[in-house]
Design a protein around this motif. Sequence first.
Motif, PDB file in Angstrom:
ATOM      1  N   GLY A  69     -60.350   4.990  38.145  1.00  0.00           N
ATOM      2  CA  GLY A  69     -61.141   3.911  38.848  1.00  0.00           C
ATOM      3  C   GLY A  69     -62.286   4.405  39.193  1.00  0.00           C
ATOM      4  N   LEU A  72     -57.433   6.328  41.695  1.00  0.00           N
ATOM      5  CA  LEU A  72     -58.689   5.938  41.629  1.00  0.00           C
ATOM      6  C   LEU A  72     -59.732   6.866  41.210  1.00  0.00           C
ATOM      7  CD1 LEU A  72     -58.493   4.320  45.290  1.00  0.00           C
ATOM      8  CD2 LEU A  72     -58.706   3.127  43.105  1.00  0.00           C
ATOM      9  N   LEU A  91     -61.536  -1.953  36.950  1.00  0.00           N
ATOM     10  CA  LEU A  91     -61.093  -0.712  36.780  1.00  0.00           C
ATOM     11  C   LEU A  91     -61.439  -0.154  35.351  1.00  0.00           C
ATOM     12  CD1 LEU A  91     -57.195  -0.766  38.101  1.00  0.00           C
ATOM     13  CD2 LEU A  91     -59.471   0.102  39.180  1.00  0.00           C
ATOM     14  N   LEU A 132     -64.177  -0.790  44.693  1.00  0.00           N
ATOM     15  CA  LEU A 132     -62.666  -1.019  44.687  1.00  0.00           C
ATOM     16  C   LEU A 132     -62.237  -2.399  44.092  1.00  0.00           C
ATOM     17  CD1 LEU A 132     -61.764   1.124  47.946  1.00  0.00           C
ATOM     18  CD2 LEU A 132     -61.400   1.757  45.711  1.00  0.00           C
TER      19      LEU A 132
END
Length: 397
Positions: free
Chosen positions: A285, A281, A87, A83
């Motif tokens: 991501g 995400l 990305l 996280l």
Amino acid sequence: LCRAAAPAHDPLYSSAVALADTQTGELVVFVGVDMIGLFPYDGDVVQAQTQIRMAEELGIYFQGERIMPSGSHAHSTPDTTGLWGPLAGAGRDDVYVKQLIDGIVESAVLAVKDLQDVTLDWGKGTSPNTDEDGIVVDEDLFVIRGKTPGGAVRFTMTRWPGHPTTYGSDNLSVSADWPGTFRVKMEAEVGGMAIHLQGPIGSVYPDRPGECGLTEEAFPDGYKHPDVSDADRMKVTCTGYQVANNALAALENAQPLAETGIRFRQMEYGIHVNNGTFDLLRDFGPLNLPYFDTEDPNSVIPEEAEWVTLGDLNFLTTPGESFPAFGAAGAKILTDAGYTNPIVLGLTPNWIGYLLLEEQWKNIDLSYHQSLSPGPDIDKKFRAAVQAAVDAEAAAK
């Protein structure tokens, strides 16, 4: 945004305690780990590899779910989620993740190989923290101590909730944060190996004393990042020492663990992810989760929880940064059914974001925590799983 780590200030550990019931053969392993947390998939790998190693090296069948790694969530440990990485690319170092998983498994196997007779006692106290929960405050500190027949301390295992973020975001040096200094103090004062298990830390932060009567921090020879002041490093030492002192105080009134054995239950349930941030995400991501469709209520991802009765103590795991109210809801199910001393663990056996009660989703002040939560569905699914386990045990009696 890409925060490359500086050299280590203090070591990171995976520290395991294996507990076995000599009459029934029940065996469980608790592991305190200096890490952000494991995704469910990574946790499955830990369980499978532990089960294989136990069979190959010890010739025993060990159900993989019986290893319960509790992540400290120290922000100054390497990122295991991705996280905080770039990305649209590999946000975490999978070579490090493999090293981490190998270390967790190795510590569990070593603990089982080292099984020996101990007497167990435990104490309960408190240590100060602050939170934004709005419903429940959890400052409870539980500490279990194992001694050899000769009286030497083999280990202490402490549960207390508090985010290990004492260094702050300026620090890029690898560190266990306050759990590392906590271990230094506990092992110096009590002996044996000191293990910290995390509690429900959703919005929970420790009291951080800046002074504790010391002239030197716990790791004076560690790398000192130039953006971290000596005062902030001392704050990390004093925070860990304060928690340790409160654990030592709890042991002053320790009582023998009830000799009623060990019982293990594993609960599986599916949760519907309905958080749009998780969509982003997943698609752009590094979110390492099974595929899910937030628009389809029947689309769920698997999760789990464990419930371990150890004498007159009852451990209940929650898979993420559970809010104190979330953990307390599960604990209440146990106490209502007559089970004593519930001890809720956070980030065990994996991490899936913040875990809030369904009613807390109506609180706009918790919008940050909501943005990193799978959604309100996990609240009722977790409680239903715990209730089903309680009901099944009642029916079997």
